[in-house]
Design a protein around this motif. Structure first.
Motif, short mmCIF file in Angstrom:
data_model
loop_
_atom_site.label_atom_id
_atom_site.label_comp_id
_atom_site.label_asym_id
_atom_site.label_seq_id
_atom_site.Cartn_x
_atom_site.Cartn_y
_atom_site.Cartn_z
N PHE A 124 86.18 3.39 58.15
CA PHE A 124 85.49 2.20 58.66
C PHE A 124 85.56 2.17 60.18
N CYS A 125 84.54 1.58 60.78
CA CYS A 125 84.46 1.46 62.24
C CYS A 125 85.60 0.57 62.74
N CYS A 126 86.31 1.04 63.78
CA CYS A 126 87.42 0.23 64.28
C CYS A 126 86.92 -0.89 65.18
N ARG A 127 85.60 -0.90 65.50
CA ARG A 127 85.06 -1.97 66.34
C ARG A 127 84.44 -3.08 65.49
N CYS A 128 83.65 -2.71 64.45
CA CYS A 128 82.97 -3.77 63.69
C CYS A 128 83.31 -3.74 62.20
N GLY A 129 84.06 -2.74 61.74
CA GLY A 129 84.51 -2.73 60.35
C GLY A 129 83.51 -2.20 59.34
N ARG A 145 76.31 0.98 61.79
CA ARG A 145 75.80 -0.31 62.26
C ARG A 145 75.78 -0.40 63.79
N CYS A 146 76.94 -0.10 64.43
CA CYS A 146 76.99 -0.30 65.89
C CYS A 146 76.98 1.01 66.67
N GLY A 147 77.03 2.15 65.99
CA GLY A 147 76.91 3.44 66.67
C GLY A 147 78.18 3.93 67.34
ZN LIG Z 1 80.74 -0.36 64.17
#
Ligand SMILES: [Zn+2]
Length: 288
Positions: A124-129, A145-147
């Motif tokens: 999972f993305c550590c910035r947006c999950g 999602r956020c790249g």
């Molecule tokens: Zn993200």
């Protein structure tokens, strides 16, 4: 014997290779529940992909690791519930390192272990999950999602042999699982040079000052993701005073009369052996 580093241009990750089936002449560095699967037969310990597949076993998350003796090496993972066929066993990677005492083989297994661990950890993305996907070119995971791109974590560590003429300072760490003496080591802190880290760690662990550092090479150490950078460091001043949280005992040893030291295949051993070679003192074999 050829080393994979004889073919540096082909020694690279193929990030898009995830899920690709490797067959025939490939070696598997496959992990099951965090342990390396090895061939316990006379032609072991490396697992040959074709024979493994003969038993109907196909590991998940395959990644090309590089070449060893010209043969493709592939990392992967087997589910915990898969029963290993006769002649195979899953072993602790540290134990494997001590038994094979081969730096190239350990390097390959250690690379595989870090990739398998990476597949587990970075989902999972550590910035947006949001869930992540493989990066199309790089060895990275990208957030759909956020790249945001996340690369595998590597922790720089220094490892150093403190020398004083024909003597070396060796220590027994509080976390050692065997009664042996080794070089000192520690993590590099933010904003620190490697040289500063060597001097600080030696000072903190045994209370002596060192200078005239010489870089002697590096080794990835997958417990869980360290990159060990090795030095010789000359003693400058001070008496040994150990930090009891890290070190149970530290002493000066003459290079011709050493206590049990780490096995071959480890950078600690390489630092010690190369210093003995430099002084022209023959090394005494030690059994593990
Ligand atoms: Zn993200």
């Amino acid at each position: 014997m050829r080393s994979p580093f004889d073919a540096p241009s082909r020694w690279r990750f193929l990030a898009g290779a995830k899920g690709t089936a490797y067959a025939g002449d490939a070696f598997y560095f496959v992990f099951q529940s965090g342990r390396l699967v090895v061939n316990t037969g006379p032609d072991g310990p490396i697992v040959q992909a074709a024979r493994f597949q003969h038993y109907g076993l196909m590991p998940d998350h395959l990644h090309f690791l590089g070449l060893w003796q010209g043969i493709s090496c592939v990392s992967g993972e087997l589910a915990a519930e898969v029963l290993l066929p006769p002649g195979y066993a899953a072993v602790d990677l540290r134990r494997f390192a001590m038994e094979v005492q081969d730096e190239d083989l350990f390097a390959m297994a250690s690379r595989a272990q870090q990739i398998v661990d990476w597949e587990h950890t970075y989902r999972f993305c550590c910035r947006c999950g949001s869930p992540v996907q493989d990066h199309p070119q790089d060895f990275a995971k990208v957030c759909a999602r956020c790249g945001y791109a996340q690369y595998p974590r590597i922790s720089p560590c220094v490892i150093m042999l403190v020398t004083r003429g024909e003597e070396v300072l060796l220590a027994q760490g509080t976390r050692f699982t065997r009664p042996m003496y080794s070089t000192l080591a520690g993590f590099v802190e933010p904003g620190e040079t490697l040289e500063q880290a060597v001097q600080r760690e030696v000072w903190e662990e045994v209370g002596v000052l060192v200078d005239h550092l010489q870089y002697r090479g590096s080794q990835p150490w997958p417990f869980p993701h360290s990159l060990m950078m090795g030095f010789w460091a000359q003693y400058a001043e001070g008496e040994i005073i150990v930090d009891p949280e890290e070190i149970t005992d530290a002493r000066w040893y003459h290079v011709s009369s050493l206590p049990p030291i780490p096995p071959q295949g480890s950078i600690a051993r390489r630092l010690i052996d190369s210093y003995r070679d430099y002084l022209g003192v023959p090394s005494t074999p030690q059994r593990w």
